[in-house]
Structures are given as structure tokens and as C-alpha cells.
Design an enzyme around this catalytic site. Structure first.
Site, PDB file in Angstrom:
ATOM      1  N   ARG A 126       0.868  -1.186   0.000  1.00  0.00           N
ATOM      2  CA  ARG A 126       0.000   0.000   0.000  1.00  0.00           C
ATOM      3  C   ARG A 126       0.899   1.228   0.000  1.00  0.00           C
ATOM      4  O   ARG A 126       1.760   1.377   0.874  1.00  0.00           O
ATOM      5  CB  ARG A 126      -0.897   0.016   1.246  1.00  0.00           C
ATOM      6  CG  ARG A 126      -2.071   0.992   1.153  1.00  0.00           C
ATOM      7  CD  ARG A 126      -2.829   1.123   2.470  1.00  0.00           C
ATOM      8  NE  ARG A 126      -2.006   1.811   3.453  1.00  0.00           N
ATOM      9  CZ  ARG A 126      -1.905   1.460   4.737  1.00  0.00           C
ATOM     10  NH1 ARG A 126      -2.561   0.427   5.211  1.00  0.00           N
ATOM     11  NH2 ARG A 126      -1.129   2.146   5.555  1.00  0.00           N
ATOM     12  N   GLU A 145       5.024   7.053   2.304  1.00  0.00           N
ATOM     13  CA  GLU A 145       5.803   5.807   2.412  1.00  0.00           C
ATOM     14  C   GLU A 145       5.106   4.739   1.583  1.00  0.00           C
ATOM     15  O   GLU A 145       3.961   4.904   1.173  1.00  0.00           O
ATOM     16  CB  GLU A 145       5.884   5.341   3.870  1.00  0.00           C
ATOM     17  CG  GLU A 145       4.531   5.010   4.472  1.00  0.00           C
ATOM     18  CD  GLU A 145       4.572   4.639   5.935  1.00  0.00           C
ATOM     19  OE1 GLU A 145       5.674   4.555   6.499  1.00  0.00           O
ATOM     20  OE2 GLU A 145       3.491   4.428   6.517  1.00  0.00           O
ATOM     21  N   ASN A 147       4.150   0.697   2.096  1.00  0.00           N
ATOM     22  CA  ASN A 147       4.119  -0.410   3.054  1.00  0.00           C
ATOM     23  C   ASN A 147       4.174  -1.709   2.274  1.00  0.00           C
ATOM     24  O   ASN A 147       3.237  -2.037   1.546  1.00  0.00           O
ATOM     25  CB  ASN A 147       2.815  -0.383   3.863  1.00  0.00           C
ATOM     26  CG  ASN A 147       2.622   0.936   4.576  1.00  0.00           C
ATOM     27  OD1 ASN A 147       3.170   1.156   5.645  1.00  0.00           O
ATOM     28  ND2 ASN A 147       1.866   1.837   3.970  1.00  0.00           N
ATOM     29  N   SER A 152      -2.592  -2.837   5.975  1.00  0.00           N
ATOM     30  CA  SER A 152      -3.907  -3.210   6.522  1.00  0.00           C
ATOM     31  C   SER A 152      -5.049  -2.347   5.977  1.00  0.00           C
ATOM     32  O   SER A 152      -4.842  -1.425   5.204  1.00  0.00           O
ATOM     33  CB  SER A 152      -3.876  -3.135   8.045  1.00  0.00           C
ATOM     34  OG  SER A 152      -3.535  -1.824   8.447  1.00  0.00           O
ATOM     35  N   LYS A 307      12.523   2.804   5.214  1.00  0.00           N
ATOM     36  CA  LYS A 307      12.600   4.257   4.977  1.00  0.00           C
ATOM     37  C   LYS A 307      13.907   4.620   4.277  1.00  0.00           C
ATOM     38  O   LYS A 307      13.953   5.524   3.458  1.00  0.00           O
ATOM     39  CB  LYS A 307      12.501   5.019   6.305  1.00  0.00           C
ATOM     40  CG  LYS A 307      11.258   4.701   7.134  1.00  0.00           C
ATOM     41  CD  LYS A 307      10.001   5.216   6.474  1.00  0.00           C
ATOM     42  CE  LYS A 307       8.765   4.953   7.310  1.00  0.00           C
ATOM     43  NZ  LYS A 307       8.326   3.567   7.325  1.00  0.00           N
ATOM     44  N   LYS A 366      12.348  10.380  10.582  1.00  0.00           N
ATOM     45  CA  LYS A 366      11.742   9.042  10.539  1.00  0.00           C
ATOM     46  C   LYS A 366      12.757   7.957  10.857  1.00  0.00           C
ATOM     47  O   LYS A 366      13.782   7.846  10.177  1.00  0.00           O
ATOM     48  CB  LYS A 366      11.174   8.772   9.136  1.00  0.00           C
ATOM     49  CG  LYS A 366      10.000   9.647   8.751  1.00  0.00           C
ATOM     50  CD  LYS A 366       9.422   9.175   7.423  1.00  0.00           C
ATOM     51  CE  LYS A 366       7.982   9.625   7.268  1.00  0.00           C
ATOM     52  NZ  LYS A 366       7.322   8.984   6.142  1.00  0.00           N
ATOM     53  N   GLU A 370       7.718   0.674  11.226  1.00  0.00           N
ATOM     54  CA  GLU A 370       6.373   0.706  10.651  1.00  0.00           C
ATOM     55  C   GLU A 370       5.357   0.676  11.791  1.00  0.00           C
ATOM     56  O   GLU A 370       5.694   0.447  12.937  1.00  0.00           O
ATOM     57  CB  GLU A 370       6.159  -0.521   9.750  1.00  0.00           C
ATOM     58  CG  GLU A 370       7.143  -0.632   8.603  1.00  0.00           C
ATOM     59  CD  GLU A 370       7.151   0.581   7.704  1.00  0.00           C
ATOM     60  OE1 GLU A 370       6.105   1.223   7.538  1.00  0.00           O
ATOM     61  OE2 GLU A 370       8.229   0.913   7.185  1.00  0.00           O
ATOM     62  N   GLY A 371       4.083   0.873  11.422  1.00  0.00           N
ATOM     63  CA  GLY A 371       3.012   0.681  12.395  1.00  0.00           C
ATOM     64  C   GLY A 371       2.493   1.958  13.017  1.00  0.00           C
ATOM     65  O   GLY A 371       1.637   1.929  13.882  1.00  0.00           O
ATOM     66  N   ARG A 452      -7.767   7.552   5.044  1.00  0.00           N
ATOM     67  CA  ARG A 452      -7.785   7.655   6.515  1.00  0.00           C
ATOM     68  C   ARG A 452      -7.703   9.122   6.901  1.00  0.00           C
ATOM     69  O   ARG A 452      -6.963   9.890   6.279  1.00  0.00           O
ATOM     70  CB  ARG A 452      -6.592   6.908   7.128  1.00  0.00           C
ATOM     71  CG  ARG A 452      -6.724   5.402   7.059  1.00  0.00           C
ATOM     72  CD  ARG A 452      -5.436   4.717   7.394  1.00  0.00           C
ATOM     73  NE  ARG A 452      -4.387   5.102   6.460  1.00  0.00           N
ATOM     74  CZ  ARG A 452      -3.109   4.823   6.632  1.00  0.00           C
ATOM     75  NH1 ARG A 452      -2.697   4.181   7.687  1.00  0.00           N
ATOM     76  NH2 ARG A 452      -2.216   5.196   5.726  1.00  0.00           N
TER      77      ARG A 452
END
Length: 476
Positions: A126, A145, A147, A152, A307, A366, A370-371, A452
Site C-alpha cells: 500500500r 511511504e 508499506n 492493513s 525508509k 523518521k 512501521e506501524g 484515513r
């Protein structure tokens, strides 16, 4: 400045409250669900996954640009994963100071030395963007970024379009309700998993979802599982611990977990250091990587999503390495880049440190994580860089230009939170799925999107982290 409050939000508070009640019920009817925080491993009590009351306007042009470039990003990630020399050079400095990336890299090196057992590669990724507000009033699409691991909300975002269509109808906005696009990433992601399973070539083998201990967001994954069951493909859910205890390889390196042959390992866990609670978890990861099972992602694709790799890709000439005869593709990808800067030791890294300390509000710092919830902003950038500027530890980070999206007003529906209008920022994610067998790219598609939205008070963090909520683009 936030956009003026749209007409449909200038309703009286009673009407807004009624709409919010309808919206929550409709979300539950559609299966936009999460388990509750208190009992994250039980479905006895569930609630709606947080979402916006209204869809957020997104310029058509930017939306379709993100969709159009996704198959190129899929190809790029795949090409990076097949270029050990590039990964070695890109991550050389990072792995000397970042223990987690170094451990992943060590597995990658072992697999290279032994030779890959499986020529089938499955990628579900994604790519996330924000719309940077330019001085001329127009917006430009800038990548935050990509993923490549456990991307998800493909499941739940397949269910949200109907929720917003319904709300707009109830609010008397029929024309707008017809502008919410269909979106079914769950089906597209599952189709790629099914293709990898089919190429693996064993009817009795299963797809194993490698899942975390705490499974609040299980329904998001269940949608993909159910799409596989519809195709008569069996799925199992296992944790690192289960693989360590009951996993083994036979003489052909086929992976068996609890006696069942595994055709595809779909990692939904394993992207953060805290996911590896013991050395046994690392042993389990290595066992899966060495096996004949198709890994999603395999270890080199995992590293392609770091990254540091993202930063190296913005250097002049690097994209051309992967698309030597495709200047239009290079141009399409490069158009989505924002400024990314190295913190390696030496004059270039020193220049980055000085630039960040001089105007920290222009940047985001950064780490290789992740997350959500890991990035560093504002005065905190100065604290971290003042401490690390003479230390090699700074090489564990990259610096990125801060993207400035235009805020919009909306109501964020989150369990237990009062209903109030918020100043919001949105992030657009585009899902990609690809399957390669040997040299042959069998499938390469953009399979859907995810919007989002979060209150502008929160600089960082996603839906699973409890900060952002699910949304839909209303194309304008």
C-alpha cells in the site's frame, strides 16, 4: 486554512446526532467492525471501527494519479527485492546502527547464500500519500511511504463505501452519494494470494496468516480469509510461537505447521521489533524464509519497504537503474516524491542535520519503523539531533520534507468520544498486488484504495494506533 464548513455539516446538532446514530448502526450492519480494547482476542464484544461521518473531498486528478502509478510502484518494489547489490549499498549504513534492520538483513544474507527455495513472489503493498497544498492553491500528490508488509484495512475499506452512500442519502444528498466509488481491496488482495496458492500447486496446502498476539483488527483480515474460503482455499491463523513449536521443513523444504502443508505465508505480524518477543520468534521467521512456501512479503521485499531505501530512491539516477528504458515511468514515480535527505556520516549528512536544526518545523524525522506513532516532529527533532549529531546513531533515521495537506472539517466517530466537528487531515493509500513466477510477472494490479482521516492535533499514527479513522474519497 481549513475549507469552509460544507453545507451538509451546517445542520443543527440534533440532526447531526441522528445521522451519527444511523451511521454507527449502518457500519455495524456492513461489518465495519473491531474488537474492543479491553478484550482484543474475543469477539464476544465488538464495536464499529472508527470512521468519519461524511466522506472527504479529494481532487479527481490527484486520486487517479495515485491509482495510475501503483503498478509501477509494484514493479519497483519487486525489482529492488531482486537486486541484492542495491539493497546492500542502500542499507549499509543503517544496519551498522539499527539492530532490527540488521537482524532482518542477516536473514536476507542467509537466504541469498543458500539460494531462494521458491521462485513465486507475492506482493501486497500500500502506497500512502498526502496532498501537499501548493502556493498557487492547487494540490500535488506526495508519497509518505510504501508499506510492503502487512498493509492493513483492505478488508474494512471494502465495506465503508456503502456506509457513506447511505449517510449522504439520509442527509438528502443523493447526487453526492452516487459519487462514492466502489472499492473492494479485499477481493483484489485475496485474488493475488489465490494465484500464488494455485501456482504453488498443492490442493491440500493452506494459506497461513501469521498473526499477532493481540488481534483487535481481526475482521479486516477475515474479509481476505473469507474471499479465499469462497475459492475453496483453506486458511489457518498462527503466531510466531506456533510456528516455532510445530513448524518444520521436509527434505524438499516444504513448510509444515501443526502437520499442515503451507503454500503461502501471509505476514500480518513481524514488522516491528516488539513483534519478536524472543529468539524463538526470529528462528520461526528464518524457518519460514528458508521454506518452499510463498512468502508475502519475502525478506528482501520486507527490506525494500524500509525508509532508508525510500530515501535512496530519490537520489538522481537511482530510479533509472530500475527503469533504464522507461523515462515516462521514472517521471510518474518521481512526481510523487517529496524531499528526502540522508543522515549518514559525512558532509551530506552534516548538511541535513544543520538544515533540520535551523527549521525543524519544515521536516519529519523518521526511524526505520512501521506501524504508526514512530515519527518525530518539531522541537523533538532538535532534541534528538542535538543528542545524535556527532554519533553514528543518527544513521538509523532519515529526514523528510513535511507535507502540508489542506485541512477539512468533519465529524470523527470513535467509540466513547463526544460528537464534535474537527479540523481534519487525510491520507490516501492505494493497494497494489502482484505475483511473479521466475521472470514472468503473472499479475500486477492496483486493487483499491483507503482514505484515513485524523484530527489535525495528531501529527502521527494510523487507525490501528487509535488516531486515524476510516473514510472515503468524494471525488471533486
Amino acid at each position: 486554512m481549513a475549507q469552509g464548513i460544507p453545507d451538509h455539516m451546517k445542520m443543527d446538532s440534533t440532526l447531526i446526532k441522528d445521522l451519527a446514530d444511523v451511521a454507527k448502526d449502518y457500519a455495524l450492519l456492513q461489518g465495519v467492525l473491531m474488537r474492543i480494547q479491553e478484550t482484543p482476542n474475543s469477539s464476544e464484544l465488538v464495536t464499529y471501527a472508527p470512521f468519519t461521518l461524511f466522506p472527504t473531498p479529494v481532487p479527481k486528478e490527484d486520486f487517479f494519479q495515485a491509482v495510475a502509478v501503483q503498478t509501477h510502484y509494484n514493479t519497483l518494489v519487486d525489482k529492488i527485492s531482486r537486486d541484492p547489490e542495491f539493497l546492500q549499498d542502500a542499507l549499509a549504513s543503517t544496519i551498522t546502527v539499527d539492530d532490527f534492520t540488521a537482524k532482518l538483513f542477516k536473514i536476507h544474507e542467509q537466504i541469498l547464500k543458500e539460494g531462494r527455495s521458491q521462485s513465486i513472489v507475492l506482493g501486497l503493498n500500500r502506497s500512502d500519500y498526502m496532498l501537499d497544498q501548493r502556493e498557487d492553491g492547487m494540490s500535488s500528490l506526495k508519497q509518505i511511504e510504501i508499506n510492503t508488509f502487512a498493509a492493513s484495512f483492505g478488508g474494512l475499506s471494502s465495506r465503508t463505501p456503502d456506509v457513506h452512500r447511505h449517510i449522504l442519502k439520509v442527509a438528502g444528498r443523493l447526487e453526492e452519494s452516487q459519487r462514492i466509488m466502489d472499492n473492494n481491496p479485499a477481493a483484489g488482495l485475496a485474488a493475488a494470494v489465490a494465484k500464488a496458492w494455485e501456482l504453488y500447486g498443492s490442493e491440500r496446502a493452506v494459506v497461513m496468516f501469521l498473526v499477532e498476539e493481540c488481534q483487535r483488527n481481526i475482521f479486516d483480515q477475515r474479509y481476505i480469509e473469507n474471499e479465499l474460503w469462497k475459492r475453496n482455499i483453506s486458511t489457518i491463523r498462527k503466531r510466531f510461537e506456533d510456528v516455532w513449536k510445530t513448524g518444520s521443513l521436509d527434505q524438499d523444504k516444504r513448510l509444515f505447521v501443526n502437520g499442515q502443508e503451507v503454500a503461502v505465508v501471509y505476514f500480518r505480524n513481524g514488522y516491528m521489533p516488539q513483534n519478536y518477543v524472543s529468539e524463538q520468534a526470529w528462528d520461526a521467521r528464518l524457518l519460514m524464509e528458508r521454506s518452499l512456501a510463498v512468502k508475502c512479503p519475502d525478506i528482501s521485499t520486507h527490506l525494500a519497504g524500509t525508509k532508508k531505501v525510500q530515501q535512496v530512491l530519490t537520489r538522481p539516477g537511482v530510479l533509472e537503474r530500475f527503469f533504464p528504458d522507461q523515462p515516462q515511468v521514472v517521471e510518474q514515480i518521481r512526481a510523487t516524491f517529496t524531499g528526502l535527505y540522508t543522515l549518514d556520516m559525512g558532509p551530506e549528512g552534516d548538511k541535513t542535520v544543520a538544515m533540520a536544526l535551523a527549521s525543524p518545523d519544515r521536516f519529519v524525522l523518521k526511524p526505520q519503523r512501521e506501524g504508526g506513532g514512530n515519527n518525530i516532529y518539531g522541537s523533538e527533532i532538535c532534541q534528538v539531533l542535538e543528542r545524535l549529531k556527532e554519533s553514528t546513531e543518527r544513521m538509523a533515521y532519515i529526514l523528510m520534507d513535511k507535507i502540508h495537506p489542506s485541512p477539512a472539517h468533519n465529524f470523527l466517530l470513535t467509540q466513547g468520544t463526544p460528537l464534535q466537528i474537527s479540523n481534519c487531515l487525510s491520507e490516501l493509500g492505494v493497494f497494489g498486488a502482484y505475483v511473479r513466477q521466475g521472470e514472468d510477472m503473472v499479475q500486477n494490479e492496483c486493487v483499491g484504495h483507503l482514505l484515513r482521516t485524523k484530527s489535525s492535533n495528531h501529527p502521527d499514527g494510523g487507525v490501528a494506533a487509535g488516531v486515524a479513522v476510516l473514510d472515503n474519497p468524494l471525488l471533486v
